[in-house]
Structures are given as C-alpha cells and as structure tokens.
Scaffold this active site. Structure first.
Site, PDB file in Angstrom:
ATOM      1  N   ARG A  88       0.835  -1.207   0.000  1.00  0.00           N
ATOM      2  CA  ARG A  88       0.000   0.000   0.000  1.00  0.00           C
ATOM      3  C   ARG A  88       0.863   1.248   0.000  1.00  0.00           C
ATOM      4  O   ARG A  88       1.783   1.386   0.790  1.00  0.00           O
ATOM      5  CB  ARG A  88      -0.922   0.018   1.218  1.00  0.00           C
ATOM      6  CG  ARG A  88      -1.747   1.284   1.266  1.00  0.00           C
ATOM      7  CD  ARG A  88      -2.987   1.133   2.060  1.00  0.00           C
ATOM      8  NE  ARG A  88      -3.740   2.376   2.067  1.00  0.00           N
ATOM      9  CZ  ARG A  88      -4.790   2.588   2.822  1.00  0.00           C
ATOM     10  NH1 ARG A  88      -5.213   1.644   3.619  1.00  0.00           N
ATOM     11  NH2 ARG A  88      -5.429   3.738   2.772  1.00  0.00           N
ATOM     12  N   ARG A  97      -6.209   2.170  -3.728  1.00  0.00           N
ATOM     13  CA  ARG A  97      -5.293   1.424  -2.879  1.00  0.00           C
ATOM     14  C   ARG A  97      -5.403  -0.070  -3.164  1.00  0.00           C
ATOM     15  O   ARG A  97      -6.472  -0.576  -3.476  1.00  0.00           O
ATOM     16  CB  ARG A  97      -5.524   1.709  -1.397  1.00  0.00           C
ATOM     17  CG  ARG A  97      -6.807   1.207  -0.762  1.00  0.00           C
ATOM     18  CD  ARG A  97      -8.048   2.051  -1.056  1.00  0.00           C
ATOM     19  NE  ARG A  97      -7.953   3.453  -0.697  1.00  0.00           N
ATOM     20  CZ  ARG A  97      -8.328   3.934   0.481  1.00  0.00           C
ATOM     21  NH1 ARG A  97      -8.842   3.145   1.391  1.00  0.00           N
ATOM     22  NH2 ARG A  97      -8.232   5.215   0.717  1.00  0.00           N
ATOM     23  N   ASP A 100      -6.919  -2.075   1.892  1.00  0.00           N
ATOM     24  CA  ASP A 100      -7.280  -1.259   3.050  1.00  0.00           C
ATOM     25  C   ASP A 100      -7.936  -2.206   4.044  1.00  0.00           C
ATOM     26  O   ASP A 100      -8.822  -2.969   3.672  1.00  0.00           O
ATOM     27  CB  ASP A 100      -8.268  -0.174   2.607  1.00  0.00           C
ATOM     28  CG  ASP A 100      -8.779   0.706   3.736  1.00  0.00           C
ATOM     29  OD1 ASP A 100      -7.984   1.066   4.628  1.00  0.00           O
ATOM     30  OD2 ASP A 100      -9.982   1.061   3.705  1.00  0.00           O
ATOM     31  N   ASP A 102      -9.705  -1.957   7.774  1.00  0.00           N
ATOM     32  CA  ASP A 102     -10.184  -1.048   8.821  1.00  0.00           C
ATOM     33  C   ASP A 102     -10.768  -1.831   9.988  1.00  0.00           C
ATOM     34  O   ASP A 102     -11.480  -2.818   9.777  1.00  0.00           O
ATOM     35  CB  ASP A 102     -11.287  -0.128   8.278  1.00  0.00           C
ATOM     36  CG  ASP A 102     -10.781   0.857   7.238  1.00  0.00           C
ATOM     37  OD1 ASP A 102      -9.608   1.262   7.322  1.00  0.00           O
ATOM     38  OD2 ASP A 102     -11.576   1.220   6.347  1.00  0.00           O
TER      39      ASP A 102
HETATM   40  C1  X6L Z   1     -18.227  13.456   1.844  1.00  0.00           C
HETATM   41  C2  X6L Z   1     -16.963  13.502   2.376  1.00  0.00           C
HETATM   42  C3  X6L Z   1     -18.757  12.226   1.499  1.00  0.00           C
HETATM   43  C4  X6L Z   1     -16.223  12.341   2.542  1.00  0.00           C
HETATM   44  C5  X6L Z   1     -18.017  11.073   1.659  1.00  0.00           C
HETATM   45  C6  X6L Z   1     -16.554   8.652   2.345  1.00  0.00           C
HETATM   46  C7  X6L Z   1     -14.584   9.914   2.494  1.00  0.00           C
HETATM   47  C8  X6L Z   1     -15.805   7.510   2.446  1.00  0.00           C
HETATM   48  C9  X6L Z   1     -13.840   8.779   2.598  1.00  0.00           C
HETATM   49  C10 X6L Z   1     -16.740  11.116   2.194  1.00  0.00           C
HETATM   50  C11 X6L Z   1     -15.946   9.889   2.346  1.00  0.00           C
HETATM   51  C12 X6L Z   1     -14.446   7.567   2.576  1.00  0.00           C
HETATM   52  C13 X6L Z   1     -13.655   2.915  -0.054  1.00  0.00           C
HETATM   53  C14 X6L Z   1     -14.350   3.814  -0.869  1.00  0.00           C
HETATM   54  C15 X6L Z   1     -12.813   4.856   0.207  1.00  0.00           C
HETATM   55  C16 X6L Z   1     -14.059   1.549  -0.055  1.00  0.00           C
HETATM   56  C17 X6L Z   1     -15.750   2.170  -1.647  1.00  0.00           C
HETATM   57  C18 X6L Z   1     -13.677   6.303   2.683  1.00  0.00           C
HETATM   58  C19 X6L Z   1     -12.216   6.268   2.466  1.00  0.00           C
HETATM   59  N1  X6L Z   1     -12.709   3.584   0.626  1.00  0.00           N
HETATM   60  N2  X6L Z   1     -15.389   3.455  -1.669  1.00  0.00           N
HETATM   61  N3  X6L Z   1     -13.803   5.037  -0.687  1.00  0.00           N
HETATM   62  N4  X6L Z   1     -15.109   1.236  -0.867  1.00  0.00           N
HETATM   63  N5  X6L Z   1     -16.786   1.765  -2.402  1.00  0.00           N
HETATM   64  O1  X6L Z   1     -13.508   0.692   0.628  1.00  0.00           O
HETATM   65  O2  X6L Z   1     -14.217   5.238   2.934  1.00  0.00           O
HETATM   66  S1  X6L Z   1     -11.850   6.187   0.735  1.00  0.00           S
HETATM   67 MG    MG Z   2      -8.134   2.394   6.369  1.00  0.00          MG
HETATM   68 MG    MG Z   3     -11.388   2.376   4.617  1.00  0.00          MG
END
Ligand code: X6L
Ligand code: MG
Ligand code: MG
Length: 169
Positions: A88, A97, A100, A102
């Site tokens: 990563r 990535r 991940d 969590d």
């Molecule tokens: C506004 C601001 C709306 C921030 C949403 C949501 C930020 C999720 C980060 C957010 C916001 C994340 C995954 C992902 C990521 C995953 C899918 C995060 C961290 N990780 N999308 N996006 N699966 N489908 O594991 O979860 S980045």
């Molecule tokens: Mg994480």
């Molecule tokens: Mg995550």
C-alpha cells in the site's frame, strides 16, 4: 488459539480497487491469520462504487469477524504492517489502494484517540460496510444499542447509498 490472554471479537472491513483486487483480499485474510488473530466469519465479496474520491475504479469490499488476543492498538499496528507488506502506498487522500483494512468494531468498545476511532467513523453512512456486515451479523448490537439491521434500514431511508452488487469471481 488465539490461546493466551482473553479472546476478544472484532469486525474488520477489507477493500481493494487496484490490480488483482480479489487476490489482495485473499492475501490480507491470509496475513491476518496468525497465533493472535483467527477469522471466524467472512462475508461475500461485494463490488462497490467509490465514495469520497470518485475518480477511481470500483472496489471489492468484504467484512470479516475475528477472534483476537490483541488489544485495539496492537491490532491496528498489525494491520498497518499487513497493508505495508502488501504494497500500500498513500498517494491521494481517499484514492486508489491495493488494500485497506479497517477496524470497524471491537467488542462493544467506543474509542476516540488521535490514532484510532472505534466504531469506524462514517461506517454507518456506507452501504459497502453495512451490507456485508449485515450478511454475517444482522442482529449484532452496536455500541449505540442499535442492530446492524437497524443501521442499514436507517441508511437506506436516507436514499444516498452508493451502488453495490455481489461479486461473482
Ligand atoms: C463526503 C466527504 C462524502 C467524505 C463522503 C466517504 C470519504 C468515504 C472517505 C466522504 C468519504 C471515505 C472505499 C471507498 C474509500 C471503499 C468504496 C472512505 C475512504 N474507501 N469506496 N472510498 N469502498 N466503495 O472501501 O471510505 S476512501
Ligand atoms: Mg483504512
Ligand atoms: Mg477504509
């Protein structure tokens, strides 16, 4: 085994959206399994629309339940070692990535430190977490007293969920 110390339960969220995504999830589960961590439930794999930073490929997401003798901080350090071992690189915030992992939940614990927040922040806004979690633990009671099913119903009611579908190899 885990054989020494008190065994605790935790739920982990796995995600990958680069390269051989399924292989990275397989590798992460393999690396997690050790004398102090045993995977006892696994959800199906789900293909999920990216959220947060949308200019990237779809993810494969999965939730696993583990038994562990590690405390939350030890589990987090172990997870970071695994993420690094699998290659990563942190380039774009919320960007692509290879893997991940969590910590979603640890026992019935609520923790808010600079390094670790449990339950995982935003997990209740993400169908890519709640749908696989509902598959393996629908009646699990969360620290706020609600079940997974109730959390998913609340999220669905908001009508803002990302696209998600079962992944078939
Ligand atoms: C506004 C601001 C709306 C921030 C949403 C949501 C930020 C999720 C980060 C957010 C916001 C994340 C995954 C992902 C990521 C995953 C899918 C995060 C961290 N990780 N999308 N996006 N699966 N489908 O594991 O979860 S980045
Ligand atoms: Mg994480
Ligand atoms: Mg995550």
């Amino acid at each position: 085994m885990p054989g020494k110390g008190k065994v605790k339960h935790a739920f982990l969220g796995l995600g990958s959206n680069m390269g051989e995504r399924e292989s990275y999830l397989d590798a992460a589960r393999q690396e997690l399994t050790c004398s102090e961590v045993r995977i006892i439930r696994v959800s199906s794999l789900y293909e999920t629309e990216p959220v947060g930073y949308t200019d990237q490929g779809w993810f494969l997401n999965q939730v696993v339940k583990v038994e562990t003798t590690l405390d939350p901080e030890e589990l987090l350090s172990f997870i970071h070692e695994i993420e690094n071992k699998l290659g990563r690189k942190r380039l774009i915030r919320w960007g692509p990535r290879v893997i991940d992992v969590d910590i979603l939940l640890y026992e019935n614990l609520v923790l808010d430190t600079p390094d670790l927040i449990i339950p995982h922040p935003r997990m209740y806004e993400r169908s890519f977490v709640l749908i696989p979690l509902q598959e393996i633990a629908p009646d699990l009671v969360h620290p706020d007293g609600r079940t997974t099913r109730e959390h998913l119903e609340a999220l669905s009611g908001k009508g803002e969920t990302e696209k998600i579908r079962l992944f078939q190899g």
